[in-house]
Design a protein around this motif. Structure first.
Motif, PDB file in Angstrom:
ATOM      1  N   SER B 259       0.813  -1.210   0.000  1.00 53.32           N
ATOM      2  CA  SER B 259       0.000   0.000   0.000  1.00 53.32           C
ATOM      3  C   SER B 259       0.848   1.263   0.000  1.00 53.32           C
ATOM      4  CB  SER B 259      -0.914  -0.002   1.230  1.00 53.32           C
ATOM      5  OG  SER B 259      -0.109  -0.132   2.387  1.00 53.32           O
ATOM      6  N   SER B 260       2.127   1.137   0.261  1.00 51.48           N
ATOM      7  CA  SER B 260       2.976   2.336   0.337  1.00 51.48           C
ATOM      8  C   SER B 260       4.211   2.164  -0.549  1.00 51.48           C
ATOM      9  CB  SER B 260       3.408   2.560   1.782  1.00 51.48           C
ATOM     10  OG  SER B 260       4.287   1.520   2.159  1.00 51.48           O
ATOM     11  N   LEU B 261       4.874   3.301  -0.756  1.00 45.52           N
ATOM     12  CA  LEU B 261       6.109   3.280  -1.546  1.00 45.52           C
ATOM     13  C   LEU B 261       7.188   2.471  -0.813  1.00 45.52           C
ATOM     14  CD1 LEU B 261       6.973   4.368  -4.258  1.00 45.52           C
ATOM     15  CD2 LEU B 261       7.636   6.507  -3.169  1.00 45.52           C
ATOM     16  N   GLU B 262       7.106   2.476   0.509  1.00 46.01           N
ATOM     17  CA  GLU B 262       8.062   1.704   1.302  1.00 46.01           C
ATOM     18  C   GLU B 262       7.925   0.210   0.998  1.00 46.01           C
ATOM     19  OE1 GLU B 262       7.820   2.575   5.434  1.00 46.01           O
ATOM     20  OE2 GLU B 262       9.645   1.464   5.912  1.00 46.01           O
ATOM     21  N   ASP B 263       6.667  -0.245   0.900  1.00 43.00           N
ATOM     22  CA  ASP B 263       6.426  -1.666   0.565  1.00 43.00           C
ATOM     23  C   ASP B 263       6.970  -1.967  -0.831  1.00 43.00           C
ATOM     24  OD1 ASP B 263       5.111  -1.980   2.944  1.00 43.00           O
ATOM     25  OD2 ASP B 263       3.123  -1.590   2.101  1.00 43.00           O
ATOM     26  N   VAL B 264       6.708  -1.040  -1.758  1.00 36.06           N
ATOM     27  CA  VAL B 264       7.175  -1.230  -3.138  1.00 36.06           C
ATOM     28  C   VAL B 264       8.694  -1.344  -3.148  1.00 36.06           C
ATOM     29  CG1 VAL B 264       7.389  -0.107  -5.404  1.00 36.06           C
ATOM     30  CG2 VAL B 264       5.219  -0.035  -4.181  1.00 36.06           C
ATOM     31  N   PHE B 265       9.340  -0.446  -2.398  1.00 34.76           N
ATOM     32  CA  PHE B 265      10.808  -0.437  -2.374  1.00 34.76           C
ATOM     33  C   PHE B 265      11.351  -1.760  -1.842  1.00 34.76           C
ATOM     34  CE2 PHE B 265      15.047   0.476  -0.883  1.00 34.76           C
ATOM     35  CZ  PHE B 265      15.562   1.266  -1.904  1.00 34.76           C
ATOM     36  N   MET B 266      10.713  -2.264  -0.760  1.00 34.03           N
ATOM     37  CA  MET B 266      11.175  -3.521  -0.163  1.00 34.03           C
ATOM     38  C   MET B 266      10.980  -4.692  -1.115  1.00 34.03           C
ATOM     39  SD  MET B 266      10.931  -3.446   3.907  1.00 34.03           S
ATOM     40  CE  MET B 266      11.321  -5.113   3.879  1.00 34.03           C
ATOM     41  N   THR B 267       9.852  -4.687  -1.821  1.00 28.25           N
ATOM     42  CA  THR B 267       9.592  -5.786  -2.756  1.00 28.25           C
ATOM     43  C   THR B 267      10.576  -5.737  -3.930  1.00 28.25           C
ATOM     44  OG1 THR B 267       7.271  -5.460  -2.218  1.00 28.25           O
ATOM     45  CG2 THR B 267       7.755  -6.924  -4.055  1.00 28.25           C
ATOM     46  N   ARG B 271      15.255  -4.966   0.390  1.00 30.68           N
ATOM     47  CA  ARG B 271      15.805  -4.354   1.605  1.00 30.68           C
ATOM     48  C   ARG B 271      15.117  -3.024   1.903  1.00 30.68           C
ATOM     49  NH1 ARG B 271      21.883  -3.277   1.084  1.00 30.68           N
ATOM     50  NH2 ARG B 271      21.937  -5.362   0.216  1.00 30.68           N
ATOM     51  N   ARG B 272      15.371  -2.517   3.111  1.00 32.57           N
ATOM     52  CA  ARG B 272      14.793  -1.223   3.477  1.00 32.57           C
ATOM     53  C   ARG B 272      15.684  -0.114   2.932  1.00 32.57           C
ATOM     54  NH1 ARG B 272      11.368  -1.142   7.778  1.00 32.57           N
ATOM     55  NH2 ARG B 272      12.220   0.814   8.548  1.00 32.57           N
ATOM     56  N   ILE B 273      15.078   1.061   2.675  1.00 27.52           N
ATOM     57  CA  ILE B 273      15.841   2.162   2.050  1.00 27.52           C
ATOM     58  C   ILE B 273      16.919   2.708   2.984  1.00 27.52           C
ATOM     59  CG2 ILE B 273      14.337   4.102   2.696  1.00 27.52           C
ATOM     60  CD1 ILE B 273      14.756   4.936  -0.372  1.00 27.52           C
ATOM     61  N   GLU B 274      16.732   2.520   4.296  1.00 29.62           N
ATOM     62  CA  GLU B 274      17.737   3.029   5.245  1.00 29.62           C
ATOM     63  C   GLU B 274      19.036   2.223   5.165  1.00 29.62           C
ATOM     64  OE1 GLU B 274      14.688   2.056   6.210  1.00 29.62           O
ATOM     65  OE2 GLU B 274      13.706   3.986   6.545  1.00 29.62           O
ATOM     66  N   GLU B 275      18.954   0.994   4.635  1.00 25.23           N
ATOM     67  CA  GLU B 275      20.156   0.164   4.546  1.00 25.23           C
ATOM     68  C   GLU B 275      20.965   0.579   3.323  1.00 25.23           C
ATOM     69  OE1 GLU B 275      19.284  -4.088   4.762  1.00 25.23           O
ATOM     70  OE2 GLU B 275      17.333  -3.550   5.570  1.00 25.23           O
ATOM     71  N   ALA B 276      22.246   0.855   3.542  1.00 23.02           N
ATOM     72  CA  ALA B 276      23.082   1.295   2.415  1.00 23.02           C
ATOM     73  C   ALA B 276      23.242   0.172   1.395  1.00 23.02           C
ATOM     74  CB  ALA B 276      24.441   1.735   2.930  1.00 23.02           C
ATOM     75  N   ASP B 277      23.260   0.545   0.126  1.00 29.26           N
ATOM     76  CA  ASP B 277      23.473  -0.420  -0.950  1.00 29.26           C
ATOM     77  C   ASP B 277      24.948  -0.798  -1.018  1.00 29.26           C
ATOM     78  OD1 ASP B 277      21.247  -1.262  -2.171  1.00 29.26           O
ATOM     79  OD2 ASP B 277      21.387   0.055  -3.908  1.00 29.26           O
TER      80      ASP B 277
END
Lengths: 278, 285
Positions: B259-267, B271-277
């Motif tokens: 439902s959120s951009l955060e979910d989209v990012f994780m899928t 990983r979560r956006i706070e974790e460095a690539d």
């Protein structure tokens, strides 16, 4: 054509105006460098005055006066040329430290215009410093310029400035490519030029391999010619043997320096070195 | 169609084909190598890996990614500061490598660091920047004052050295610098990182106004999911140098679930956006 030239001059002037504004903000440092320049030039002149006492012999006043002027011409001319040389490299390093280098290189300014603008700013500073040092030194040391030919001296200085601009653009490649060590490399090059160019002594006293280096330094010809003009009153025709090699160095070093700079910029863009470091 | 751009000697025209994309990147790749370029040394890092994207004229395109995902490298390629190892980039149909000077006239960039001569005032810095884009001081000064006031900077602070202004104010001056030159394409590299909430909102409002009222196209990199959702018409997700998802917020949600951009990012990235690539590394041969 004229409007395009005016436009490019306007772009180049941006760098002159910026450096003047920075000098005003950093006035205390400018004062420090000025005092430093006056003190070192005075120290060299006092060595000249004390030469008979140091050598343990006697010398007539005219010979001592000539020796003092010989040293002063060398030190002040070198101060002028050296400022041109070092400020180009320092400006690149400074822009890295401030973080503005990316914006300067991203701006729609042809690199030739950019570099000429920086040279213009450098010349303004070098002329200001040299005149101030000369004026200050004459307050302390009697300088006999009665035989001087100012016209020849000015032509030589202008030629020397042009020749050094090419070297300065070439040396600015070091801080462009090496973020930390580049400026140190440029200072080493400047120090070698100082050693071999006969700033304080005739190049004939140098070892053979150093004399070979002195041949390619424009400072060798400019300083030799300046002494002929200011000590012996040589006119432009008489200093031509010093003038034409400096002109040749300028004619070669400016396009060569520019070409080197453009190649270095390309390399910096390929390797990701065109960025801030402070 | 022709676009008027300011030259040092007045104005001139750059021919832009009708309907051409504001920015088009095709298979862009950038690898950094060498001990100095890569922490740990002895390896190569694939910072940008075969990225292709199109930003349409008048669009705000949000490039979302964690730290180290390749966002800034890509922006540096677009802004002529970095040459890609492979691929092509065109801005309004002009090739970034071949038509570099013409491209430079069409773009400007705001980076995460404000990057000014700190002892000079905002006015001095911006007059200098204006000169580099062919703006005479008598033209730029009133324009600068109006933009800075619009961004909430009082007149008396415009003549103070920039080092005396807060981080938020410096960033506003950086945005004013980019706006002053009226770029057709504005590259914003994490422009609100480190700003307080109020400054962040002011900058975001200004960015939207800039697009709405001045026909600017904006490419915005961020690792702020709310900012991407609030500002961007379309969003690209960058992960380990690769563009792994692209679309409107709605399209991304429909394609990747959540439902959120955060979910989209994780899928999309796992990983979560706070974790460095950690970009892909390979040992040097």
């Amino acid at each position: 054509m004229i409007s395009q030239l005016n436009g490019q001059l306007g772009l180049a002037y941006a760098f002159v105006e910026r450096e003047i504004a920075l000098s005003k903000r950093y006035w205390a440092w400018e004062l420090v460098w000025l005092v430093y320049g006056i003190v070192t030039s005075l120290s060299v002149a006092y060595i000249g005055l004390a030469a008979p006492a140091i050598a343990g012999g006697a010398a007539d006043t005219a010979a001592v006066s000539r020796f003092v002027l010989y040293l002063l011409v060398g030190t002040i001319t070198w101060r002028f040329l050296g400022l041109i040389f070092e400020q180009m490299g320092e400006t690149i390093a400074w822009e890295r430290w401030e973080g503005t280098i990316e914006y300067t290189f991203m701006a729609p300014v042809p690199r030739l215009t950019h570099l000429l603008g920086m040279c213009g700013a450098t010349l303004v500073r070098a002329i200001g410093f040299s005149v101030a040092i000369l004026a200050a030194v004459t307050l302390f040391i009697p300088v006999d310029l009665s035989r001087a030919n100012p016209a020849s001296a000015l032509v030589l200085l202008a030629t020397g400035a042009v020749a050094f601009i090419g070297l300065a653009i070439g040396s600015a490649v070091f801080p462009l490519l090496w973020t930390e060590k580049g400026l140190q490399m440029a200072y080493i090059v400047q120090a070698v030029v100082l050693l071999v160019s006969g700033v304080y002594y005739p190049t004939s006293v140098l070892p053979g391999w150093m004399q070979a280096l002195s041949v390619v330094s424009p400072a060798t010809y400019v300083i030799h010619g300046m002494r002929a003009a200011l000590l012996d009153g040589a006119d432009v025709g008489a200093v031509w043997p010093d003038l034409w090699p400096a002109l040749v160095v300028g004619a070669v070093s400016i396009p060569l320096g520019l070409r080197l700079f453009l190649l270095a910029e390309r390399h910096a863009k390929r390797t990701g070195r065109l960025k801030r470091s402070g | 169609m022709a676009i008027q751009v300011r030259e040092a000697d007045g104005t001139s025209e750059v021919k832009i084909e009708s309907g051409v994309a504001a920015l088009e990147a095709r298979a862009v790749r950038k690898v950094f190598s060498g001990a100095r370029a890569v922490s740990g040394g002895g390896t190569t890092v694939r910072a940008v890996d075969d990225v292709s994207l199109v930003v349409r004229r008048g669009e705000i395109y949000g490039l979302l990614g964690a730290n180290g995902s390749g966002k800034s490298t890509l922006i540096r390629v677009f802004s002529t500061l970095l040459e890609p190892d492979h691929g092509e980039v065109s801005i309004f149909g002009l090739d970034v490598a071949r038509d570099e000077l013409a491209v430079k006239r069409l773009i400007n960039r705001v980076s995460v660091e404000a990057s000014f001569f700190k002892k000079l005032s905002a006015m001095e810095n911006l007059v200098y920047a204006g000169r580099l884009y062919g703006l005479a001081p008598e033209t730029s000064r009133p324009k600068i004052a109006a933009i800075l006031r619009r961004l909430g900077i009082e007149t008396k602070r415009m003549s103070e050295p920039l080092e005396k202004l807060s981080r938020g104010m410096q960033q506003k001056v950086a945005i004013a610098r980019a706006f002053l030159t009226a770029p057709m394409l504005l590259l914003l590299d994490e422009p609100t990182t480190g700003l307080d909430i109020r400054s962040k909102r002011e900058v975001q409002t200004f960015v939207r106004d800039l697009r709405d009222s001045h026909d600017a196209t904006i490419l915005l990199t961020t690792h702020d999911l709310d900012e991407a959702a609030r500002l961007a018409d379309r969003i690209g997700i960058l992960h380990q140098g690769r563009l792994v998802a692209e679309g409107t917020a709605g399209e991304l949600a429909a394609r990747h679930g959540g439902s959120s951009l955060e979910d989209v990012f994780m899928t999309a990235t796992g990983r979560r956006i706070e974790e460095a690539d950690e970009p892909e590394r390979t040992d040097k041969a």
